[in-house]
Design a protein around this motif. Sequence first.
Motif, short mmCIF file in Angstrom:
data_model
loop_
_atom_site.label_atom_id
_atom_site.label_comp_id
_atom_site.label_asym_id
_atom_site.label_seq_id
_atom_site.Cartn_x
_atom_site.Cartn_y
_atom_site.Cartn_z
N PHE A 1 0.95 -1.10 -0.10
CA PHE A 1 0.18 0.06 -0.22
C PHE A 1 0.78 1.23 -0.18
CE2 PHE A 1 -2.67 -3.50 1.74
CZ PHE A 1 -3.72 -3.21 1.08
N ASN A 2 0.29 2.23 -0.52
CA ASN A 2 1.11 3.38 -0.60
C ASN A 2 1.12 4.20 0.78
OD1 ASN A 2 1.13 6.84 -0.76
ND2 ASN A 2 1.81 6.31 -2.82
N ALA A 3 2.28 4.68 1.59
CA ALA A 3 2.34 5.00 2.57
C ALA A 3 1.84 6.24 2.83
CB ALA A 3 3.85 5.05 3.29
N GLY A 4 1.71 7.15 1.97
CA GLY A 4 1.05 8.53 2.03
C GLY A 4 -0.59 8.53 1.96
N THR A 5 -0.99 7.73 1.10
CA THR A 5 -2.59 7.68 0.71
C THR A 5 -3.28 6.28 1.20
OG1 THR A 5 -2.37 6.68 -1.41
CG2 THR A 5 -2.00 9.26 -1.23
N GLY A 6 -2.56 5.34 1.35
CA GLY A 6 -3.18 3.93 1.78
C GLY A 6 -3.71 3.27 0.57
N ALA A 7 -3.53 3.79 -0.58
CA ALA A 7 -4.17 3.12 -1.91
C ALA A 7 -3.09 1.92 -2.13
CB ALA A 7 -3.67 4.01 -3.10
N ALA A 8 -4.05 0.87 -2.74
CA ALA A 8 -3.26 -0.54 -2.97
C ALA A 8 -2.32 -0.30 -4.24
CB ALA A 8 -4.29 -1.37 -3.09
N ILE A 9 -1.24 -0.65 -3.93
CA ILE A 9 -0.27 -0.80 -4.99
C ILE A 9 -0.46 -2.20 -5.84
CG2 ILE A 9 2.34 -0.95 -5.69
CD1 ILE A 9 2.68 0.53 -3.17
N ASP A 10 -0.75 -3.14 -5.18
CA ASP A 10 -1.06 -4.28 -6.00
C ASP A 10 -2.63 -4.73 -5.83
OD1 ASP A 10 1.64 -5.27 -5.91
OD2 ASP A 10 1.65 -5.24 -3.56
N ALA A 11 -2.82 -4.80 -7.11
CA ALA A 11 -4.53 -4.91 -7.22
C ALA A 11 -4.88 -6.13 -6.38
CB ALA A 11 -5.04 -5.17 -8.57
N ASN A 12 -4.21 -7.14 -6.16
CA ASN A 12 -4.54 -8.28 -5.53
C ASN A 12 -3.50 -8.89 -4.42
OD1 ASN A 12 -7.45 -8.79 -6.59
ND2 ASN A 12 -6.21 -9.10 -8.25
N PRO A 13 -3.79 -9.39 -3.28
CA PRO A 13 -2.50 -9.95 -2.72
C PRO A 13 -1.76 -11.06 -3.31
CG PRO A 13 -4.69 -10.16 -1.47
CD PRO A 13 -4.72 -9.74 -2.68
N ILE A 14 -0.49 -11.15 -3.21
CA ILE A 14 0.62 -11.90 -3.73
C ILE A 14 0.65 -13.02 -3.00
CG2 ILE A 14 2.81 -12.20 -4.74
CD1 ILE A 14 2.65 -8.92 -4.74
N VAL A 15 0.46 -14.34 -3.55
CA VAL A 15 0.41 -15.69 -2.84
C VAL A 15 1.97 -16.07 -2.69
CG1 VAL A 15 -0.19 -18.15 -2.88
CG2 VAL A 15 -1.76 -16.29 -3.60
N LEU A 16 2.42 -16.19 -1.39
CA LEU A 16 3.88 -16.50 -1.41
C LEU A 16 4.17 -17.90 -1.00
CD1 LEU A 16 4.24 -13.60 1.66
CD2 LEU A 16 4.89 -13.58 -0.94
N GLY A 17 3.18 -18.72 -0.69
CA GLY A 17 3.02 -20.14 -0.38
C GLY A 17 2.23 -20.63 0.77
N ALA A 18 2.18 -22.03 0.61
CA ALA A 18 1.20 -22.62 1.62
C ALA A 18 1.49 -22.41 2.96
CB ALA A 18 1.39 -24.16 1.38
N ALA A 19 0.40 -22.14 3.91
CA ALA A 19 0.59 -21.75 5.17
C ALA A 19 -0.02 -22.50 6.24
CB ALA A 19 -0.05 -20.26 5.47
N THR A 20 -0.30 -23.75 5.79
CA THR A 20 -0.78 -24.80 6.63
C THR A 20 0.49 -25.22 7.63
OG1 THR A 20 -0.02 -26.38 5.07
CG2 THR A 20 -2.35 -25.81 5.04
N GLU A 21 -0.16 -25.15 8.97
CA GLU A 21 0.88 -25.60 10.04
C GLU A 21 2.13 -24.85 10.25
OE1 GLU A 21 -0.06 -28.09 12.11
OE2 GLU A 21 -1.71 -28.56 10.95
N THR A 22 1.80 -23.26 10.16
CA THR A 22 2.88 -22.54 10.15
C THR A 22 3.10 -21.97 11.48
OG1 THR A 22 1.25 -20.49 9.54
CG2 THR A 22 2.57 -21.87 7.66
N ALA A 23 4.26 -21.27 11.78
CA ALA A 23 4.44 -20.64 12.99
C ALA A 23 3.62 -19.18 12.91
CB ALA A 23 5.90 -20.22 13.21
#
Length: 195
Positions: free
Chosen positions: A119-141
Amino acid sequence: HTSGNGQNQIVAARFDRTLAQQGNIVQLAANVGDKPAPTLASSADKLYLLHRGSDRKLRLGCFDAALQPVNAFGANGVVTVAVAARDESERRPSLCMHGDEVALVWHQDGGDNLVLQRFNAGTGAAIDANPIVLGAATETASHPCVLHNGVQYAVVWVRQEGDAYKVQMRFVSNAGAALDAAPHTLFQQNHPMFA
């Protein structure tokens, strides 16, 4: 902080280096539910508060040096992230400041993905239209870590897969692309109980 009406609030006060309070205690967020998982970051004289609301939506607030909302940021100083977060206490969001960006990382509700959105730190506007999937989060810390190394974002988390505990990392470019086909496993240790 729990108010007189039984709702949980997030409050803050500024302190100097001698731990003398500077100004009053102020409310930063109201009715945050029982699992807000607040986290903070600062940039110059601005304070950014990321927390999970009782509706599982993440809210990113921007406050000035007097802990008042910066009205030019989002709606009256707050951006509500469209994709909900999982609400387990152990699934905490994380944030990182880099230049004029705020990067958020969280466990996506309705799935087992760890995601990042900027997000833009000045306006709060989303820079990425959608969240970027990083990987599976099952059984995560509980605490994914996000940082910027001057070239790209790096997100690190711990995941259990079968009898193995893995420290995993995924890079995200400044253009908002998850790099490589999958997360890198930095370290793996098999648990003797499962062998």
